[in-house]
Design an enzyme around this catalytic site. Structure first.
Site, PDB file in Angstrom:
ATOM      1  N   LYS A  90       5.986 -16.719   2.206  1.00 12.77           N
ATOM      2  CA  LYS A  90       7.177 -15.884   2.218  1.00 12.77           C
ATOM      3  C   LYS A  90       8.420 -16.747   2.441  1.00 12.77           C
ATOM      4  O   LYS A  90       8.335 -17.839   3.018  1.00 12.77           O
ATOM      5  CB  LYS A  90       7.105 -14.858   3.352  1.00 12.77           C
ATOM      6  CG  LYS A  90       6.026 -13.812   3.225  1.00 12.77           C
ATOM      7  CD  LYS A  90       6.058 -12.894   4.449  1.00 12.77           C
ATOM      8  CE  LYS A  90       4.957 -11.847   4.408  1.00 12.77           C
ATOM      9  NZ  LYS A  90       5.197 -10.832   3.380  1.00 12.77           N
ATOM     10  N   GLU A 142      -2.615  -9.603   1.838  1.00 10.32           N
ATOM     11  CA  GLU A 142      -3.777  -9.759   2.722  1.00 10.32           C
ATOM     12  C   GLU A 142      -4.126  -8.487   3.479  1.00 10.32           C
ATOM     13  O   GLU A 142      -5.270  -8.288   3.887  1.00 10.32           O
ATOM     14  CB  GLU A 142      -3.527 -10.898   3.711  1.00 10.32           C
ATOM     15  CG  GLU A 142      -2.715 -10.550   4.949  1.00 10.32           C
ATOM     16  CD  GLU A 142      -1.299 -10.051   4.647  1.00 10.32           C
ATOM     17  OE1 GLU A 142      -0.804  -9.182   5.386  1.00 10.32           O
ATOM     18  OE2 GLU A 142      -0.694 -10.531   3.663  1.00 10.32           O
ATOM     19  N   ASP A 165       3.521  -6.938  11.548  1.00 12.94           N
ATOM     20  CA  ASP A 165       2.536  -6.589  10.527  1.00 12.94           C
ATOM     21  C   ASP A 165       1.224  -6.112  11.144  1.00 12.94           C
ATOM     22  O   ASP A 165       0.266  -5.853  10.421  1.00 12.94           O
ATOM     23  CB  ASP A 165       2.276  -7.801   9.613  1.00 12.94           C
ATOM     24  CG  ASP A 165       2.012  -7.388   8.174  1.00 12.94           C
ATOM     25  OD1 ASP A 165       2.290  -6.224   7.830  1.00 12.94           O
ATOM     26  OD2 ASP A 165       1.529  -8.227   7.395  1.00 12.94           O
ATOM     27  N   LYS A 201      -4.362  -1.845  10.134  1.00 10.38           N
ATOM     28  CA  LYS A 201      -4.109  -3.231   9.745  1.00 10.38           C
ATOM     29  C   LYS A 201      -3.491  -3.980  10.915  1.00 10.38           C
ATOM     30  O   LYS A 201      -2.452  -3.580  11.435  1.00 10.38           O
ATOM     31  CB  LYS A 201      -3.164  -3.261   8.533  1.00 10.38           C
ATOM     32  CG  LYS A 201      -2.646  -4.642   8.164  1.00 10.38           C
ATOM     33  CD  LYS A 201      -1.551  -4.546   7.095  1.00 10.38           C
ATOM     34  CE  LYS A 201      -0.884  -5.892   6.847  1.00 10.38           C
ATOM     35  NZ  LYS A 201       0.223  -5.799   5.881  1.00 10.38           N
ATOM     36  N   ARG A 251      -4.425  -5.352   2.549  1.00 14.40           N
ATOM     37  CA  ARG A 251      -5.429  -4.509   1.890  1.00 14.40           C
ATOM     38  C   ARG A 251      -6.814  -5.137   1.963  1.00 14.40           C
ATOM     39  O   ARG A 251      -7.820  -4.434   1.911  1.00 14.40           O
ATOM     40  CB  ARG A 251      -5.004  -4.248   0.448  1.00 14.40           C
ATOM     41  CG  ARG A 251      -4.954  -5.462  -0.449  1.00 14.40           C
ATOM     42  CD  ARG A 251      -4.053  -5.264  -1.652  1.00 14.40           C
ATOM     43  NE  ARG A 251      -2.653  -5.205  -1.256  1.00 14.40           N
ATOM     44  CZ  ARG A 251      -1.647  -4.999  -2.101  1.00 14.40           C
ATOM     45  NH1 ARG A 251      -1.897  -4.828  -3.387  1.00 14.40           N
ATOM     46  NH2 ARG A 251      -0.402  -4.946  -1.682  1.00 14.40           N
TER      47      ARG A 251
END
Length: 480
Positions: free
Chosen positions: A259, A331, A270, A247, A333
């Protein structure tokens, strides 16, 4: 990256170095240093003994208690080593390896040592920062009977740490620099050092043309368009391909499901899953392993804009399945699902697919910061990863994944929804979604590394490079 070599004779230990040893080391008996007796006594009481005075021919001596060298569950030894390596007084360090002969902590210790050769100051973003002393050479002092096995361990962990360091440096960069296209360019630059590696890039137009609608949906709200990067390693002429998917959300605002500010602060990290896939490929190439491997990086910025995906929209993946996006902050996944499906189509003769992602905060609540969350329906792959985690010191903990999760991804309008409406079993629900995108004949496992992808020190977070060590060990075991 620091160089290394091994010596077996005290006379070969370089003078002027920083000696890091244990209280019962045979190395200490070879030097007549008056201060040593007091330091050894202190270390035998379980206290770290350290001195930069009266310890000639060394510039510094640090004696770490035996218990820290043999601790396989906590990071007591690493906690002692980090400050020493962050502010070294010598470019040369001698690490006494005599206690590491039969210890299962041996390889992690070496990896940790090499992996400490990075700090945020190295990014060059602080003005007026003085040039720090760097450790250029690590000398391992060992017994003659240890030399062969330790040399192999040093070589392996040096290569693993090189990959981890590359991943850490990339992940630590601010997101305005580390965009999807920047990651592609950096990967191309790093892979160019290894003839067995080559990069295949899908830009935003190719992503749409090849039907990766989930990746497109996540990235289309940003002015920095998404990318899919496949890194191919051909260490063998033929045979099945082992695939890894990461990812790569280079920044996650949460999209229209915005958020809070505090929750957004570390969202440049991330993309650690993708950074670690890149680092993994570099380690594999440095080790010259006789295998075919593909690493897939699903790169996008989850931003707010006129074209940002909306809650309730439906997107179609490259395997034809549709997903209702009922939460734009789930997002990761989505991009993983498309990348897993694409990887399985790119190489139908796939030995396994393992994906890794900073996917859910729920896994941190369940497992904390030391264990990688593992979800798979393949029992052999599960057991292999568990054993590789124990060997490498980069452990996993298996979480359930079966048909009981089905209701968590049901949608009235699409094949699946991306988050459960009841907010339960978030980590396993995400994995249940992902399993639909890997053909059942291909073994697949999901690693949620939200807790382990970062080191947390003094209230700050930096990338850790995990779980590269775990995956190298698993690959080595699999090749055997």
């Amino acid at each position: 990256m620091m160089e290394f070599h091994l010596v077996t004779e005290p006379s070969a230990v370089p003078h002027g170095c920083h000696l890091i040893t244990s209280p019962d080391s045979p190395l200490l008996e070879a030097f007549n240093i008056p201060l040593l007796a007091e330091m050894v006594a202190q270390a035998r009481k379980g206290q770290l003994a350290d001195s930069q005075f009266g310890c000639a021919p060394f510039a510094r001596i640090t004696i770490i208690p035996d218990a820290a060298w043999q601790d396989t569950l906590t990071e007591e030894l690493l906690t002692s080593l980090r400050p020493l390596f962050k502010k070294p007084i010598s470019e040369n360090v001698v690490l006494d390896c005599t206690l590491l002969t039969e210890s299962c902590v041996r390889d992690p210790v070496l990896r940790w040592v090499f992996n400490l050769d990075h700090s945020l100051n190295d990014l060059g973003l602080k003005s007026g920062t003085t040039v720090r002393v760097r450790i250029k050479c690590l000398t391992g002092f060992c017994l003659s009977s240890q030399q062969e096995s330790l040399h192999a361990a040093f070589c392996q962990q040096h290569a693993v740490a090189n990959g981890m360091l590359a991943a850490r440096r990339l992940a630590d960069l601010p997101s305005e620099t580390c965009t999807p296209q920047f990651v592609v360019q950096e990967a191309q630059r790093l892979c160019a050092h290894f003839p067995a590696l080559y990069c295949e890039v899908l830009d935003e137009h190719a992503i749409q043309a090849q039907g990766l609608g989930l990746l497109h949906a996540v990235g289309k709200g940003s002015t920095r368009p998404p990318r899919l990067l496949a890194i191919h390693y051909d260490g063998a002429k033929d045979g099945p391909v082992r695939s890894y998917v990461g990812k790569g959300i280079t920044f996650d605002t949460g999209g229209l499901w915005l958020k809070e500010g505090a929750g957004m602060y570390t969202m440049k990290y991330d993309m650690c899953g993708a950074a670690n896939v890149l680092g993994l490929m570099l380690s594999i190439a440095e080790l010259a392993l006789p295998v075919r491997v593909m690493g897939v990086l699903a790169l996008a910025e989850n931003a707010i804009g006129p074209d940002a995906m909306q809650p309730g929209s439906v997107a179609r993946a490259c395997n034809g399945m549709t997903v209702e996006i009922n939460n734009t902050d789930a997002e990761g996944r989505l991009v993983l699902a498309d990348a897993i499906a694409w990887a399985s189509q790119r190489h139908p003769q796939t030995h396994f697919i393992i994906d890794m992602a900073t996917l859910t905060g729920a896994v941190v609540k369940a497992l904390g910061y030391e264990l990688n969350g593992l979800m798979t329906q393949n029992e052999m792959l599960r057991e292999q990863l568990v054993q590789a985690g124990k060997k490498s010191g980069d452990e996993v903990w298996s979480l359930p994944l079966d048909g009981r999760m089905k209701k968590q991804t049901e949608s009235a309008i699409a094949d699946l929804c991306n988050t459960p409406t009841n907010n339960a079993a978030i980590s396993a629900s995400a994995a249940w979604l992902l399993h639909h995108f890997c053909p059942p004949e291909i073994p697949w496992a999901h690693l949620d590394v939200s807790g382990t992808a970062l080191w947390r020190e003094s209230g700050k977070s930096v990338a850790s490079g995990r779980p590269i060590a775990l995956l190298i060990q698993h690959l080595l075991d699999d090749l055997q």
